[in-house]
Structure formats: C-alpha cells, structure tokens
Design an enzyme around this catalytic site. Structure first.
Site, PDB file in Angstrom:
ATOM      1  N   HIS A 282       1.233   7.423 -13.330  1.00 49.10           N
ATOM      2  CA  HIS A 282       0.659   7.047 -12.023  1.00 49.10           C
ATOM      3  C   HIS A 282      -0.838   6.828 -12.228  1.00 49.10           C
ATOM      4  O   HIS A 282      -1.235   5.884 -12.900  1.00 49.10           O
ATOM      5  CB  HIS A 282       1.008   8.153 -11.029  1.00 49.10           C
ATOM      6  CG  HIS A 282       0.790   7.821  -9.589  1.00 49.10           C
ATOM      7  ND1 HIS A 282       0.506   6.564  -9.138  1.00 49.10           N
ATOM      8  CD2 HIS A 282       0.807   8.609  -8.475  1.00 49.10           C
ATOM      9  CE1 HIS A 282       0.361   6.589  -7.820  1.00 49.10           C
ATOM     10  NE2 HIS A 282       0.523   7.821  -7.397  1.00 49.10           N
ATOM     11  N   HIS A 321       5.748  -2.279 -12.991  1.00 48.01           N
ATOM     12  CA  HIS A 321       5.557  -1.632 -11.700  1.00 48.01           C
ATOM     13  C   HIS A 321       6.904  -1.469 -11.021  1.00 48.01           C
ATOM     14  O   HIS A 321       7.767  -2.334 -11.148  1.00 48.01           O
ATOM     15  CB  HIS A 321       4.623  -2.474 -10.809  1.00 48.01           C
ATOM     16  CG  HIS A 321       4.023  -1.671  -9.717  1.00 48.01           C
ATOM     17  ND1 HIS A 321       4.673  -1.441  -8.529  1.00 48.01           N
ATOM     18  CD2 HIS A 321       2.846  -1.003  -9.654  1.00 48.01           C
ATOM     19  CE1 HIS A 321       3.903  -0.679  -7.775  1.00 48.01           C
ATOM     20  NE2 HIS A 321       2.806  -0.402  -8.429  1.00 48.01           N
ATOM     21  N   ASP A 377      -3.880  -1.070 -13.265  1.00 48.64           N
ATOM     22  CA  ASP A 377      -4.569  -0.213 -14.227  1.00 48.64           C
ATOM     23  C   ASP A 377      -4.864  -0.893 -15.555  1.00 48.64           C
ATOM     24  O   ASP A 377      -5.564  -0.319 -16.389  1.00 48.64           O
ATOM     25  CB  ASP A 377      -3.732   1.043 -14.485  1.00 48.64           C
ATOM     26  CG  ASP A 377      -3.777   1.955 -13.285  1.00 48.64           C
ATOM     27  OD1 ASP A 377      -4.840   2.025 -12.662  1.00 48.64           O
ATOM     28  OD2 ASP A 377      -2.755   2.586 -12.975  1.00 48.64           O
TER      29      ASP A 377
HETATM   30  N1  CMC Z   1       6.234  -0.949 -21.532  1.00 47.04           N
HETATM   31  C1  CMC Z   1       7.422  -1.206 -22.125  1.00 47.04           C
HETATM   32  N2  CMC Z   1       8.600  -1.212 -21.484  1.00 47.04           N
HETATM   33  C2  CMC Z   1       8.572  -0.944 -20.179  1.00 47.04           C
HETATM   34  C3  CMC Z   1       7.374  -0.673 -19.482  1.00 47.04           C
HETATM   35  C4  CMC Z   1       6.175  -0.681 -20.210  1.00 47.04           C
HETATM   36  N3  CMC Z   1       5.012  -0.448 -19.612  1.00 47.04           N
HETATM   37  N4  CMC Z   1       7.654  -0.438 -18.190  1.00 47.04           N
HETATM   38  C5  CMC Z   1       8.974  -0.560 -18.064  1.00 47.04           C
HETATM   39  N5  CMC Z   1       9.532  -0.858 -19.270  1.00 47.04           N
HETATM   40  C6  CMC Z   1      10.941  -1.140 -19.548  1.00 47.04           C
HETATM   41  C7  CMC Z   1      11.757   0.127 -19.568  1.00 47.04           C
HETATM   42  O1  CMC Z   1      11.841   0.677 -20.875  1.00 47.04           O
HETATM   43  C8  CMC Z   1      13.089  -0.391 -19.076  1.00 47.04           C
HETATM   44  O2  CMC Z   1      13.712  -1.067 -20.129  1.00 47.04           O
HETATM   45  P1  CMC Z   1      15.313  -0.942 -20.319  1.00 47.04           P
HETATM   46  O3  CMC Z   1      15.896  -1.585 -19.099  1.00 47.04           O
HETATM   47  O4  CMC Z   1      15.585  -1.652 -21.584  1.00 47.04           O
HETATM   48  O5  CMC Z   1      15.608   0.532 -20.406  1.00 47.04           O
HETATM   49  C9  CMC Z   1      12.705  -1.438 -18.033  1.00 47.04           C
HETATM   50  O6  CMC Z   1      11.433  -1.911 -18.457  1.00 47.04           O
HETATM   51  C10 CMC Z   1      12.612  -0.900 -16.619  1.00 47.04           C
HETATM   52  O7  CMC Z   1      11.716   0.197 -16.629  1.00 47.04           O
HETATM   53  P2  CMC Z   1      11.795   1.448 -15.670  1.00 47.04           P
HETATM   54  O8  CMC Z   1      11.198   2.626 -16.354  1.00 47.04           O
HETATM   55  O9  CMC Z   1      13.177   1.577 -15.131  1.00 47.04           O
HETATM   56  O10 CMC Z   1      10.875   0.966 -14.490  1.00 47.04           O
HETATM   57  P3  CMC Z   1      10.282   1.893 -13.377  1.00 47.04           P
HETATM   58  O11 CMC Z   1      10.244   1.083 -12.138  1.00 47.04           O
HETATM   59  O12 CMC Z   1      10.988   3.203 -13.306  1.00 47.04           O
HETATM   60  O13 CMC Z   1       8.823   2.214 -13.919  1.00 47.04           O
HETATM   61  C11 CMC Z   1       6.521   2.223 -14.270  1.00 47.04           C
HETATM   62  C12 CMC Z   1       7.659   1.697 -13.397  1.00 47.04           C
HETATM   63  C13 CMC Z   1       5.189   1.773 -13.684  1.00 47.04           C
HETATM   64  C14 CMC Z   1       6.525   3.773 -14.272  1.00 47.04           C
HETATM   65  C15 CMC Z   1       6.722   1.681 -15.727  1.00 47.04           C
HETATM   66  O14 CMC Z   1       6.679   0.278 -15.716  1.00 47.04           O
HETATM   67  C16 CMC Z   1       5.692   2.251 -16.687  1.00 47.04           C
HETATM   68  O15 CMC Z   1       5.921   3.337 -17.244  1.00 47.04           O
HETATM   69  N6  CMC Z   1       4.552   1.529 -16.917  1.00 47.04           N
HETATM   70  C17 CMC Z   1       3.516   2.034 -17.773  1.00 47.04           C
HETATM   71  C18 CMC Z   1       2.664   3.020 -17.016  1.00 47.04           C
HETATM   72  C19 CMC Z   1       1.766   2.333 -16.003  1.00 47.04           C
HETATM   73  O16 CMC Z   1       1.103   1.346 -16.294  1.00 47.04           O
HETATM   74  N7  CMC Z   1       1.704   2.921 -14.792  1.00 47.04           N
HETATM   75  C20 CMC Z   1       0.838   2.407 -13.717  1.00 47.04           C
HETATM   76  C21 CMC Z   1       1.622   1.917 -12.566  1.00 47.04           C
HETATM   77  S1  CMC Z   1       0.613   1.038 -11.380  1.00 47.04           S
HETATM   78  C22 CMC Z   1      -0.478   2.192 -10.736  1.00 47.04           C
HETATM   79  C23 CMC Z   1       0.147   3.414 -10.172  1.00 47.04           C
HETATM   80  O17 CMC Z   1       1.156   3.341  -9.466  1.00 47.04           O
HETATM   81  O18 CMC Z   1      -0.404   4.481 -10.408  1.00 47.04           O
END
Ligand code: CMC
Length: 442
Positions: A282, A321, A377
């Site tokens: 986050h 996201h 971010d």
């Molecule tokens: N790098 C590589 N792969 C990713 C990433 C990433 N940053 N984000 C998602 N994926 C992949 C994930 O491995 C999954 O792949 P598969 O379907 O093969 O298993 C797919 O994309 C879907 O990911 P998810 O984890 O189900 O997506 P989510 O909606 O639960 O997660 C998130 C959203 C923001 C937590 C995630 O994209 C992430 O961890 N990003 C990196 C951390 C980040 O930048 N966070 C800031 C978010 S914006 C500001 C805030 O809200 O604070």
C-alpha cells in the site's frame, strides 16, 4: 426484500425488473432478490436456507474483491477508463487548479468552498499546526533510527490522549475540532519524526507559509531566520498531497472505517489508516520502488530483473492496481510533476532506470496481459527523493495527503444510518468439540 416461491425455474438469472432470481437446487425453491445500484444485499442471501436451523447462504469474499461495504459520495473511480474524481471533480482539474487545503475542504465538506470559507478554513488549519510540548518528549523516546512511519503511527494515536473529548464523536462541534487538528497537525508530527531521525532539533510550524511550504520549513530549516521554500517544489508537494488525498475504499480507508465503526475517537481510527499505509503493498510501495530502482542500479540489469519478476521471484513495485486496469490517472499527472521538479533539482539518475523499466514492461506480454501499468507510486518516490526526503519518509508523505480522505470517509460513516460495527463472518475450517488432553499425555 427477497421473495420466496416454491417453483423451480431451473437456474439463476435476471427475470425482468431490477431483480435477480436465484434457484436453490438443494430445495427447488426460487428467490427473487432486488438489485439496487448493480448490487444485491448480501444479507438477502441469508433467507436462502435448506431448513429452519440453517444459517442461510453467506458470500465468501476474501480481500473484498467484489463486496461494496458502504455507500459513498466522496470519491468516484472507474478503473477501466482510468477516471478518478473527488466529489465529482476530475483529479486532473484539481491537480492543475486547486490546492491541497481546498481539496481537503472539498472532501470533508462535500463541496468547494467560497473565498471566505476557504480563507476561514485555511486560517483554522494554520492556527492548529502546533502540537502539545509533551509530544516532543514522547518523540524523543524513540530510538535514533526509528522508522518515521512507526513514529507517526504512535504519535497520531497518542493525540487521543491529549484530546480526550475526541471520543464524543456524536458531538458535531467537537468532531469538527478533531478534524481540523488532524489535518493541521499531521505535517508537524511527520516533520518531528523526520528531524528525530536526523538528530536535529524540531522546528515549530511557520504559520506565514502555505501548508506544503510550512511542512518543507519544518523539515529543512536550519539556522536561517525564515525558511523560504522554492515555489515550484512547494507546488509539486502540494500536488502530490492532492493526488494522494483519497482513493475510495482502499486498504487504509477500510481500516479507518473498520476501526472507526467501533465508535472510537478519530485519532485512533486514523492511526489504523497509518498502520495499513505502512505496508509495502500500500503506502510503502513508493519506498519499495526506490529501493528496487537502486538495487537494479544500471540499465543493463533491467532485462534480468524483469525475467525475475516474470518468474515470480518478486514484483515490479509501482506497477499494478486492484482497481485501475488501464492506467492510473495519478501516475500521468505525477510524471509531469517529475519534469517540473527535476528542472529545479537536476535529474536523478534513477529516472533513466524507471523510464526504461516502464518502457520495457509496457511492451512485455506478462504485464500487458495482466493489465499491469505504472501506479501513483512508480514516480512519486523519485519526486520525494528530489525534494530531499529519505525513502522512509515516503509513506509518511502519503499519510499526510490521505488524512483528509480518511476523515471525509470517517465522517460519512458516522452519519450513515446503515453502518454498524464492522464484523465479517467466516467459514470455520478447524476441528470441533475436541477434549482437552493434559500436557503429559500429548
Ligand atoms: N509485478 C509483477 N506481477 C504482478 C504485479 C507486479 N507489480 N502486480 C500483480 N502482478 C501479477 C500477479 O502475480 C498475478 O499474476 P498471476 O495471475 O499470474 O498469478 C496478477 O498480476 C494479478 O495480481 P494480483 O496480486 O491478483 O492483483 P491484486 O489486485 O491483488 O494486487 C497490487 C494489486 C497493487 C497489490 C499488486 O499489483 C502489487 O503488488 N503491486 C506492487 C505493489 C504496488 O505498487 N502497490 C501500490 C499500489 S497503488 C498505491 C496504493 O494503493 O497504496
């Protein structure tokens, strides 16, 4: 109201009107559930039971992937179209034309202020920036290397002990007093945390300066009689506060609402938001982005890094996201602010790595097929670094901006007659009725 009939229609679907017809194949009974605003009430499903003793159907939704927990008029997001609006106003216009304090007013009061209202609001916030002297002693108790977000977390929580009347959350006047204090004192606490880390004396607020300008003064003032922030950097920081001000039911806002639903005082509820924002998925993401960029170090290392991400070894921080599946409108605005800031401070070599990383990722099928784009971010950390902030301060800056959103959402929850204490259900998966075994017999 769910209506129940004994007729089996052989499936589930919308039968006309704004209702959903559900057939329980266990009993052959058909239920008609009202659809309102594209949602059905989860409690309506409780009426679907096999017999009188049955609890009824629940929905299972870990991480709230498809559950609306409230009605809200604070922030609108269309994740597919990349739209973000505060109280209906597009983020692009607010970032260009407004100020953080005006946006805070908009979020909290629900409308843009008149000139007089804005002047009064600005005066109110400005005259509440000082904190009780004991806060300094409290801060002094932290280890020299304490993470500033941990310090912020503890000190916001501690504010509730300085203002015990804050627990009278039904009293509108008292409530608004705490709202003002929270918006006003957050930068002071954040700056004290920073100065503690640096081993430097705390700087008192300068009420002649703007919200962002005063924050920069409390961070960086040394021996000069008056700190004069560079107006371009002051504006860039103000824009970052605007961009982070609210984002509907994200993890930290849900934490504020969840904890606030127990009717605790707003300082304690906002502390829950700060705690949630501390996490690397986050508010900690921009800190993680900078650490990632530093680790990559040179452009040559980018392909190897990307392969590691695709192999699932780690994530490309600042990408992806839960809601935005096209682009994050905040990332676009920030990218422009990066250029403005670097005009003043000179280019950060990490910018080249970030730009190249973004270019490669946006063309790579792994990221394209998963709809992973730069989020707010990805570039904000570079601006913060250019402003002279250490990475540990990044989530702290996010928390300052987000405070107005947390408060707006908290106020909305307090006035929402449908809200009660947040208390999800569970699907129990453990054993039952097991007889206790004395320790020597195990
Ligand atoms: N790098 C590589 N792969 C990713 C990433 C990433 N940053 N984000 C998602 N994926 C992949 C994930 O491995 C999954 O792949 P598969 O379907 O093969 O298993 C797919 O994309 C879907 O990911 P998810 O984890 O189900 O997506 P989510 O909606 O639960 O997660 C998130 C959203 C923001 C937590 C995630 O994209 C992430 O961890 N990003 C990196 C951390 C980040 O930048 N966070 C800031 C978010 S914006 C500001 C805030 O809200 O604070």
């Amino acid at each position: 109201m769910t209506t129940e009939t004994a007729q089996n229609q052989g499936g589930a679907g919308v039968t006309g009107g704004d209702t959903l017809t559900i057939v329980d194949n266990r009993t052959g009974k058909t239920y008609e559930v009202p659809i309102e605003d594209g949602t059905i009430r989860a409690t309506e499903l409780r009426k679907i039971r096999v017999d009188e003793d049955d609890f009824g159907i629940m929905t299972y939704d870990p991480a709230y992937m498809n559950t609306a927990s409230c009605r809200s008029s604070v922030t609108y997001i269309d994740g597919d179209k990349g739209i973000l609006e505060y109280r209906g106003y597009p983020i692009e216009q607010l970032a260009e034309k407004s100020t953080y304090l005006e946006v805070a007013y908009l979020l909290i009061h629900g409308r843009l202020p008149s000139r007089t209202e804005l002047d009064e609001w600005t005066h109110l916030i400005t005259t509440h920036t000082f904190v009780h002297e004991n806060i300094k002693g409290f801060m002094q108790g932290f280890r020299y290397d304490a993470h500033p977000m941990g310090m912020l977390l503890a000190s916001v929580g501690a504010l509730s002990t300085f203002y015990p009347e804050a627990n009278q959350i039904k009293d509108e006047t008292l409530r608004m007093m705490q709202v003002v204090r929270l918006v006003a004192k957050m930068p002071t606490l954040a700056a004290f945390a920073y100065r503690h880390n640096k081993g430097m004396p705390y700087v008192y607020p300068d009420n002649d300066l703007s919200y962002a300008g005063n924050f920069l003064s409390m961070l960086y003032k040394v021996a000069e009689l008056k700190y004069q922030p560079d107006p371009r950097l002051e504006r860039a920081l103000d824009v970052l506060f605007i961009l982070h001000a609210d984002h509907e039911q994200n993890c930290s806002t849900s934490a504020v609402r969840g904890v606030g639903s127990s009717q605790v005082d707003p300082y304690s509820a906002v502390t829950a938001g700060v705690a949630a924002l501390y996490g690397p998925l986050h508010g900690g993401a921009n800190e993680a982005v900078l650490r990632m960029l530093r680790r990559i170090g040179t452009q040559d290392n980018i392909p190897g890094f990307i392969e590691g991400v695709k192999a699932g070894n780690e994530r490309l921080m600042g990408f992806g996201h839960r809601v935005y599946k096209n682009f994050d409108p905040r990332a676009k605005i920030i990218k422009k602010a990066v250029d403005d800031v670097f005009e003043v401070t000179g280019k950060n070599p990490l910018l080249h790595i970030a730009t190249e990383l973004e270019k490669i990722a946006l063309e790579d099928d792994y990221f394209v097929s998963r709809k992973l784009y730069p989020n707010v971010d990805f570039y904000s950390g570079l601006i913060y670094e250019a402003l002279g902030m250490p990475v540990e301060m990044f989530p702290v800056l996010f928390a300052i901006g987000r405070t107005s959103g947390w408060i707006a959402q908290w106020l909305e929850m307090i006035d929402d007659s449908e809200q009660k204490i947040a208390r999800p259900r569970q699907i129990y998966t453990g054993g039952r009725g097991i007889d206790y075994v004395p320790i020597e017999q195990r």
